[in-house]
Design a protein around this motif. Structure first.
Motif, PDB file in Angstrom:
ATOM      1  N   PRO A 253       0.823  -1.214   0.000  1.00  0.00           N
ATOM      2  CA  PRO A 253       0.000   0.000   0.000  1.00  0.00           C
ATOM      3  C   PRO A 253       0.858   1.266   0.000  1.00  0.00           C
ATOM      4  CG  PRO A 253      -0.877  -1.596   1.556  1.00  0.00           C
ATOM      5  CD  PRO A 253       0.459  -2.122   1.107  1.00  0.00           C
ATOM      6  N   ASP A 254       0.275   2.372  -0.422  1.00  0.00           N
ATOM      7  CA  ASP A 254       1.034   3.618  -0.614  1.00  0.00           C
ATOM      8  C   ASP A 254       1.729   4.088   0.657  1.00  0.00           C
ATOM      9  OD1 ASP A 254       0.447   3.754  -3.275  1.00  0.00           O
ATOM     10  OD2 ASP A 254      -1.265   5.089  -3.037  1.00  0.00           O
ATOM     11  N   ASP A 255       1.051   4.017   1.799  1.00  0.00           N
ATOM     12  CA  ASP A 255       1.645   4.520   3.033  1.00  0.00           C
ATOM     13  C   ASP A 255       2.902   3.731   3.393  1.00  0.00           C
ATOM     14  OD1 ASP A 255       1.308   6.343   5.447  1.00  0.00           O
ATOM     15  OD2 ASP A 255       1.395   4.395   6.418  1.00  0.00           O
ATOM     16  N   ASP A 256       2.834   2.411   3.281  1.00  0.00           N
ATOM     17  CA  ASP A 256       3.994   1.567   3.574  1.00  0.00           C
ATOM     18  C   ASP A 256       5.098   1.792   2.540  1.00  0.00           C
ATOM     19  OD1 ASP A 256       2.473  -0.077   5.664  1.00  0.00           O
ATOM     20  OD2 ASP A 256       1.282  -0.387   3.861  1.00  0.00           O
ATOM     21  N   LYS A 257       4.680   1.988   1.290  1.00  0.00           N
ATOM     22  CA  LYS A 257       5.641   2.239   0.218  1.00  0.00           C
ATOM     23  C   LYS A 257       6.424   3.524   0.483  1.00  0.00           C
ATOM     24  CE  LYS A 257       5.721   2.892  -4.825  1.00  0.00           C
ATOM     25  NZ  LYS A 257       4.860   2.930  -6.039  1.00  0.00           N
ATOM     26  N   GLN A 258       5.722   4.583   0.877  1.00  0.00           N
ATOM     27  CA  GLN A 258       6.402   5.841   1.189  1.00  0.00           C
ATOM     28  C   GLN A 258       7.349   5.670   2.369  1.00  0.00           C
ATOM     29  OE1 GLN A 258       3.505   8.998   1.712  1.00  0.00           O
ATOM     30  NE2 GLN A 258       2.313   8.278  -0.040  1.00  0.00           N
ATOM     31  N   GLY A 259       6.920   4.892   3.366  1.00  0.00           N
ATOM     32  CA  GLY A 259       7.746   4.701   4.548  1.00  0.00           C
ATOM     33  C   GLY A 259       9.029   3.963   4.254  1.00  0.00           C
ATOM     34  N   VAL A 260       8.954   2.862   3.518  1.00  0.00           N
ATOM     35  CA  VAL A 260      10.160   2.078   3.253  1.00  0.00           C
ATOM     36  C   VAL A 260      11.059   2.779   2.236  1.00  0.00           C
ATOM     37  CG1 VAL A 260       9.283   0.598   1.382  1.00  0.00           C
ATOM     38  CG2 VAL A 260      10.938  -0.322   3.037  1.00  0.00           C
ATOM     39  N   GLN A 261      10.448   3.541   1.317  1.00  0.00           N
ATOM     40  CA  GLN A 261      11.269   4.296   0.359  1.00  0.00           C
ATOM     41  C   GLN A 261      11.966   5.475   1.024  1.00  0.00           C
ATOM     42  OE1 GLN A 261       8.523   5.159  -2.869  1.00  0.00           O
ATOM     43  NE2 GLN A 261       9.125   3.311  -3.980  1.00  0.00           N
ATOM     44  N   ALA A 262      11.391   5.979   2.111  1.00  0.00           N
ATOM     45  CA  ALA A 262      12.064   7.047   2.860  1.00  0.00           C
ATOM     46  C   ALA A 262      13.363   6.536   3.485  1.00  0.00           C
ATOM     47  CB  ALA A 262      11.126   7.586   3.944  1.00  0.00           C
ATOM     48  N   ILE A 263      13.454   5.227   3.714  1.00  0.00           N
ATOM     49  CA  ILE A 263      14.670   4.636   4.285  1.00  0.00           C
ATOM     50  C   ILE A 263      15.662   4.267   3.193  1.00  0.00           C
ATOM     51  CG2 ILE A 263      15.608   2.765   5.694  1.00  0.00           C
ATOM     52  CD1 ILE A 263      12.893   2.481   7.016  1.00  0.00           C
ATOM     53  N   TYR A 264      15.180   3.591   2.139  1.00  0.00           N
ATOM     54  CA  TYR A 264      16.092   2.977   1.165  1.00  0.00           C
ATOM     55  C   TYR A 264      16.100   3.642  -0.206  1.00  0.00           C
ATOM     56  CZ  TYR A 264      16.180  -0.804   4.588  1.00  0.00           C
ATOM     57  OH  TYR A 264      16.329  -1.531   5.741  1.00  0.00           O
ATOM     58  N   GLY A 265      15.163   4.522  -0.457  1.00  0.00           N
ATOM     59  CA  GLY A 265      15.079   5.119  -1.784  1.00  0.00           C
ATOM     60  C   GLY A 265      14.148   4.332  -2.689  1.00  0.00           C
ATOM     61  N   ILE A 266      14.030   4.792  -3.926  1.00  0.00           N
ATOM     62  CA  ILE A 266      13.081   4.221  -4.883  1.00  0.00           C
ATOM     63  C   ILE A 266      13.809   3.281  -5.826  1.00  0.00           C
ATOM     64  CG2 ILE A 266      11.448   4.749  -6.736  1.00  0.00           C
ATOM     65  CD1 ILE A 266      11.041   7.479  -5.417  1.00  0.00           C
ATOM     66  N   ARG A 267      13.208   2.139  -6.087  1.00  0.00           N
ATOM     67  CA  ARG A 267      13.795   1.189  -7.025  1.00  0.00           C
ATOM     68  C   ARG A 267      13.584   1.665  -8.457  1.00  0.00           C
ATOM     69  NH1 ARG A 267      15.257  -4.390  -6.071  1.00  0.00           N
ATOM     70  NH2 ARG A 267      16.148  -5.089  -8.028  1.00  0.00           N
ATOM     71  N   THR A 268      14.653   1.626  -9.235  1.00  0.00           N
ATOM     72  CA  THR A 268      14.564   1.930 -10.667  1.00  0.00           C
ATOM     73  C   THR A 268      15.074   0.730 -11.425  1.00  0.00           C
ATOM     74  OG1 THR A 268      16.753   2.951 -10.617  1.00  0.00           O
ATOM     75  CG2 THR A 268      14.854   4.411 -10.349  1.00  0.00           C
ATOM     76  N   THR A 269      14.447   0.452 -12.555  1.00  0.00           N
ATOM     77  CA  THR A 269      14.839  -0.726 -13.324  1.00  0.00           C
ATOM     78  C   THR A 269      16.134  -0.513 -14.077  1.00  0.00           C
ATOM     79  OG1 THR A 269      13.446   0.053 -15.162  1.00  0.00           O
ATOM     80  CG2 THR A 269      12.458  -1.491 -13.580  1.00  0.00           C
ATOM     81  N   SER A 270      16.445   0.712 -14.441  1.00  0.00           N
ATOM     82  CA  SER A 270      17.693   0.999 -15.148  1.00  0.00           C
ATOM     83  C   SER A 270      18.047   2.459 -14.931  1.00  0.00           C
ATOM     84  CB  SER A 270      17.552   0.708 -16.650  1.00  0.00           C
ATOM     85  OG  SER A 270      16.556   1.532 -17.219  1.00  0.00           O
ATOM     86  N   ALA A 271      19.329   2.768 -15.116  1.00  0.00           N
ATOM     87  CA  ALA A 271      19.789   4.142 -14.951  1.00  0.00           C
ATOM     88  C   ALA A 271      19.510   4.923 -16.228  1.00  0.00           C
ATOM     89  CB  ALA A 271      21.280   4.165 -14.639  1.00  0.00           C
TER      90      ALA A 271
END
Length: 479
Positions: A253-271
């Protein structure tokens, strides 16, 4: 005690029995005692005392903390143990203190690596080992889908995340209490037991709405293992109270997604150097295969949980056992890492499906690719000269899987996990009437079906004879 909590925070998912008639007037001594325990565990760092006619300071502490709890859950802040408050206290929930929106642990502990290993040291007998492996992998995948962390299962040694099913006292000073109360607990990121997750073996672990749903509990546990605390958002995975939701296609869910991304950043498939990359045009998109063509050929076919699956050019059709309709989907929309299926078969005894693609193969439970795959064909028992499997079919009453390569076939013993001696053998001499090669094979209602080109043979395995010849497209509900 505070120092110990600063080192490792333990998640305890508490399931409590719902009360019968919840009083609206003076609560009983038992209810006051339960409320004291609840507030001490979830809303106070030092603990609170229940109201007492003797100790006025205890009453003040209890009332103030009770109001904090009522405010958190959106209740009327009465400071009294009314029926609504008692009902919320009786809900299934987790053992961490409560915060608003997504939350992080003090000091925001996190993993300082991009690949985390995990190991399941003990399995529950409630589910098959393959179901547990697939469910744990699925629960971790909802995090690796959104943050730059990957998870790898190992079978020996010490992993970053150690997972076990145990009952009662199990060596971490937080003993389980039998069925129906504490479901599981886990540790926040760190060395030693950091990230470890323990599940109470006395619970009834399921993959449905009954009992304790392993995916939902594990996904919540792993949120804490990633560094997330609780959220006040009721639709969040990290909301304190547990409730079953449909797990098919579940995404964080969005709230959990924002929380964990605040720690580790956002996953990107390629640079991508361009911050707004444009999609690459497809000058010659491949047309979808026509299921009603009289010249239809199959890449592979198999039964999966009673339904028939037919694979062709990156797509598959599903013929449901409950109705005659045909659905079509792209393979990668379900199994993202697989672009084409050359051969496939289902082994019902372990609830697994094997997909062959080129010189490697995948093992799947449900729609989940198991960790450690793909593996090379040599791991399956083929000689290095075999670089592609044409078709496969499991014969349930013999416990053997037949694997066709060019004009020969192998026999694989599923119970022993190895090829039978004396193979390969020539197809047309061992299976008279089906021809020299097989493109796709599957079992249906006691018969085997061997396709080559646009035609197939219905085959009686016991009598070793072909019954009739069909066209592939006859399975596609075409006029």
């Amino acid at each position: 005690m505070e120092g110990a909590l600063a080192v490792k925070t333990v998640l305890i998912v508490v399931i409590v029995a719902l009360c019968g008639a919840v009083p609206t007037t003076s609560p009983s001594q038992e209810e006051l005692s339960k409320a004291q325990d609840y507030l001490s565990q979830f809303f106070s760092d030092v603990g609170v005392s229940a109201p007492s006619s003797v100790l006025r300071s205890s009453l003040d502490s209890f009332d103030d903390t009770l109001k904090k709890m009522q405010e958190f859950f959106g209740l009327e802040m009465t400071g009294q143990l009314d029926s609504n408050t008692l009902e919320v206290m009786a809900r299934p929930r987790c053992g961490f203190t409560d915060v608003t929106r997504y939350g992080h642990f003090n000091g925001q502990p996190k993993w300082d690596k991009t690949v985390l290993t995990y190991r399941i040291t003990d399995y529950t007998p409630d589910l098959s080992q393959s179901d547990v492996d697939a469910t744990i992998a699925k629960a971790l995948k909802i995090y690796s889908d959104v943050i730059p962390l990957d998870f790898k299962q190992i079978d020996s040694g010490t992993a970053d995340i150690m997972i076990t099913f145990r009952s009662r006292e199990h060596g971490d000073f937080a003993p389980f209490d039998g069925e129906g109360q504490v479901l599981a607990h886990a540790f926040s990121p760190g060395e030693g037991v950091g990230g470890d997750a323990h599940f109470d073996e006395d619970e009834n672990w399921t993959l449905t709405s009954a009992g304790a749903n392993l995916f939902l509990v594990a996904a919540h546990e792993f949120g804490h293992a990633m560094g997330l605390a609780h959220s006040q958002v009721q639709t969040a995975l990290m909301y304190p109270t547990y409730q079953y939701v449909n797990t098919e296609g579940y995404m964080l869910p969005d709230d959990d997604k924002q929380g964990v991304q605040a720690i580790y950043g956002i996953r990107t498939t390629s640079a991508e150097p361009d911050p707004k990359p444009q999609p690459r045009p497809d000058p010659d998109p491949e047309p979808r295969p026509n299921r009603c063509s009289r010249f239809l050929t199959f890449d592979a076919a198999t039964s999966i949980r009673g339904n028939l699956y037919f694979f062709k050019d990156g797509y598959f059709w599903t013929r449901s056992r409950s109705w005659d309709g045909i659905t079509m989907r792209r393979i990668q929309s379900v199994w993202s890492e697989i672009s084409k299926v050359d051969a496939a078969y289902e082994y019902k005894r372990s609830n697994t499906v094997i997909f062959f693609e080129g010189d490697h193969y995948w093992k799947i439970v449900g729609n989940t690719l198991l960790p450690g795959y793909p593996k090379p064909l040599t791991d399956f028992g083929f000689p290095p000269s075999v670089t592609k499997v044409d078709s496969a079919v499991h014969v349930s009453f013999t416990g053997r899987t037949l694997l066709f390569v060019s004009n020969k076939y192998w026999s694989y013993n599923e119970r022993r996990g190895r090829m039978d001696a004396g193979y390969p053998k020539v197809i047309h001499t061992e299976f008279p009437g089906i021809g020299y090669r097989v493109d796709a094979a599957f079992e249906n209602k006691g018969y085997l079906y061997f396709s080559y080109g646009s035609t197939q043979r219905e085959y009686d395995y016991n009598r070793r004879r072909a019954i009739r010849t069909l066209l592939n497209y006859k399975w596609m509900d075409c006029n």
